[in-house]
Design a protein around this motif. Structure first.
Motif, short mmCIF file in Angstrom:
data_model
loop_
_atom_site.label_atom_id
_atom_site.label_comp_id
_atom_site.label_asym_id
_atom_site.label_seq_id
_atom_site.Cartn_x
_atom_site.Cartn_y
_atom_site.Cartn_z
N PRO A 161 0.80 -1.24 0.00
CA PRO A 161 0.00 0.00 0.00
C PRO A 161 0.83 1.28 0.00
CG PRO A 161 -0.94 -1.58 1.53
CD PRO A 161 0.36 -2.15 1.05
N ASP A 162 1.99 1.28 0.67
CA ASP A 162 2.82 2.49 0.67
C ASP A 162 3.78 2.55 -0.52
OD1 ASP A 162 4.72 0.61 1.31
OD2 ASP A 162 5.40 1.59 3.15
N LYS A 163 3.70 1.57 -1.43
CA LYS A 163 4.50 1.50 -2.67
C LYS A 163 5.99 1.31 -2.44
CE LYS A 163 0.89 2.66 -5.26
NZ LYS A 163 -0.15 1.71 -5.18
N LYS A 164 6.39 0.87 -1.24
CA LYS A 164 7.81 0.68 -0.94
C LYS A 164 8.28 -0.76 -1.18
CE LYS A 164 8.34 4.46 2.31
NZ LYS A 164 8.70 4.85 3.66
N ASN A 165 7.39 -1.73 -1.01
CA ASN A 165 7.74 -3.14 -1.18
C ASN A 165 6.98 -3.74 -2.34
OD1 ASN A 165 9.42 -3.31 1.18
ND2 ASN A 165 7.55 -3.19 2.38
N ILE A 166 7.59 -4.78 -2.91
CA ILE A 166 6.96 -5.46 -4.04
C ILE A 166 7.14 -6.96 -3.87
CG2 ILE A 166 9.00 -5.35 -5.51
CD1 ILE A 166 7.07 -4.82 -7.87
N VAL A 167 6.12 -7.70 -4.33
CA VAL A 167 6.13 -9.16 -4.28
C VAL A 167 5.77 -9.66 -5.68
CG1 VAL A 167 4.88 -11.16 -3.40
CG2 VAL A 167 5.56 -9.37 -1.85
N GLU A 168 6.53 -10.65 -6.16
CA GLU A 168 6.23 -11.26 -7.45
C GLU A 168 6.22 -12.77 -7.27
OE1 GLU A 168 7.58 -11.07 -12.12
OE2 GLU A 168 8.95 -10.30 -10.60
N VAL A 169 5.15 -13.43 -7.73
CA VAL A 169 5.04 -14.89 -7.64
C VAL A 169 5.35 -15.45 -9.03
CG1 VAL A 169 3.52 -16.82 -7.11
CG2 VAL A 169 3.31 -14.69 -5.82
N LYS A 170 6.30 -16.43 -9.07
CA LYS A 170 6.75 -16.99 -10.35
C LYS A 170 6.74 -18.51 -10.31
CE LYS A 170 10.14 -13.41 -11.53
NZ LYS A 170 11.55 -13.23 -11.93
N VAL A 177 -3.45 -16.95 -8.80
CA VAL A 177 -2.73 -16.53 -7.60
C VAL A 177 -3.21 -15.14 -7.23
CG1 VAL A 177 -0.47 -15.99 -6.62
CG2 VAL A 177 -0.69 -17.86 -8.25
N ASP A 178 -3.64 -14.97 -5.99
CA ASP A 178 -4.07 -13.67 -5.50
C ASP A 178 -3.13 -13.22 -4.39
OD1 ASP A 178 -6.31 -13.52 -7.17
OD2 ASP A 178 -7.55 -14.64 -5.75
N VAL A 179 -2.79 -11.93 -4.40
CA VAL A 179 -1.91 -11.37 -3.37
C VAL A 179 -2.66 -10.24 -2.68
CG1 VAL A 179 0.29 -10.19 -2.94
CG2 VAL A 179 0.15 -11.94 -4.72
N TYR A 180 -2.67 -10.30 -1.34
CA TYR A 180 -3.32 -9.26 -0.52
C TYR A 180 -2.31 -8.74 0.49
CZ TYR A 180 -7.40 -11.77 -2.24
OH TYR A 180 -8.31 -12.39 -3.04
N TRP A 181 -2.45 -7.48 0.84
CA TRP A 181 -1.57 -6.85 1.83
C TRP A 181 -2.41 -6.49 3.05
CZ3 TRP A 181 3.68 -6.23 1.07
CH2 TRP A 181 4.14 -6.47 -0.23
N ARG A 182 -1.98 -6.95 4.23
CA ARG A 182 -2.62 -6.55 5.49
C ARG A 182 -2.12 -5.18 5.91
NH1 ARG A 182 -3.62 -11.55 9.33
NH2 ARG A 182 -5.53 -12.20 8.28
N ASN A 183 -0.83 -4.99 5.73
CA ASN A 183 -0.20 -3.69 5.95
C ASN A 183 1.01 -3.64 5.01
OD1 ASN A 183 1.99 -5.03 7.28
ND2 ASN A 183 0.84 -4.97 9.20
N ASN A 184 1.91 -2.72 5.24
CA ASN A 184 3.04 -2.53 4.32
C ASN A 184 4.09 -3.64 4.40
OD1 ASN A 184 2.02 -0.13 3.26
ND2 ASN A 184 2.68 0.96 5.09
N GLN A 185 4.04 -4.49 5.43
CA GLN A 185 5.02 -5.56 5.60
C GLN A 185 4.42 -6.95 5.57
OE1 GLN A 185 8.39 -5.20 5.80
NE2 GLN A 185 8.05 -3.04 5.36
N HIS A 186 3.11 -7.08 5.76
CA HIS A 186 2.46 -8.38 5.87
C HIS A 186 1.71 -8.69 4.57
CE1 HIS A 186 -0.52 -11.14 8.23
NE2 HIS A 186 0.22 -11.80 7.38
#
Length: 139
Positions: free
Chosen positions: A45-54, A103-112
């Motif tokens: 949400p804060d645009k600082k972290n990114i996750v990619e599933v491959k 595959v669905d990705v959800y963010w609880r907060n900026n780290q979870h």
């Protein structure tokens, strides 16, 4: 006695030819190549972290058939700071990579981050097969 000697010599020559053919083919064989296909990418949400599933594939050449073979090895979650190379990853274990439908990705907060894997064999729409929870600070 001569007959037994000729049989043993013939078997030895045939065995030697097969062993030489096997080792020559192994020397000519290229090492396994690893390729990946991105299933989804998500930014915190804060645009600082990114996750990619491959999905990770291993490709090799079979010299007996002379054809390329591809096998799905695993599914990985790559993570890191936005704009950086995603070198860190976690294996998503306990799933069959070839059966993944979504595959669905959800963010609880900026780290979870929560990753939901949906199988092709699931008959109910949006039925989650496996769920992964990660705190990026703890990885």
């Amino acid at each position: 006695m001569k007959k037994l000697l000729w049989i043993m010599l013939s078997v030895g020559v045939v065995l030697l030819v097969f062993m030489m053919n096997y080792f020559v083919d192994k020397r000519q064989q290229q090492p396994n190549m690893t390729q990946s296909v991105s299933l989804t990418t998500s930014t915190s949400p804060d645009k600082k972290n990114i996750v990619e599933v491959k999905k990770i594939y291993t490709q090799s050449t079979d010299y007996f058939d002379y054809e390329q073979k591809q096998k799905v090895d695993s599914v990985r979650m790559y993570y890191g700071r936005s704009g950086s190379m995603l070198n860190q990853y976690r294996e998503l274990k306990g799933i069959h990579p070839s059966r993944i439908r979504n595959v669905d990705v959800y963010w609880r907060n900026n780290q979870h981050v929560i990753i939901d894997i949906i199988n092709t064999k699931q008959y109910k729409k949006n039925k989650v097969d496996k769920r992964f929870n990660y705190h990026l600070k703890e990885l």
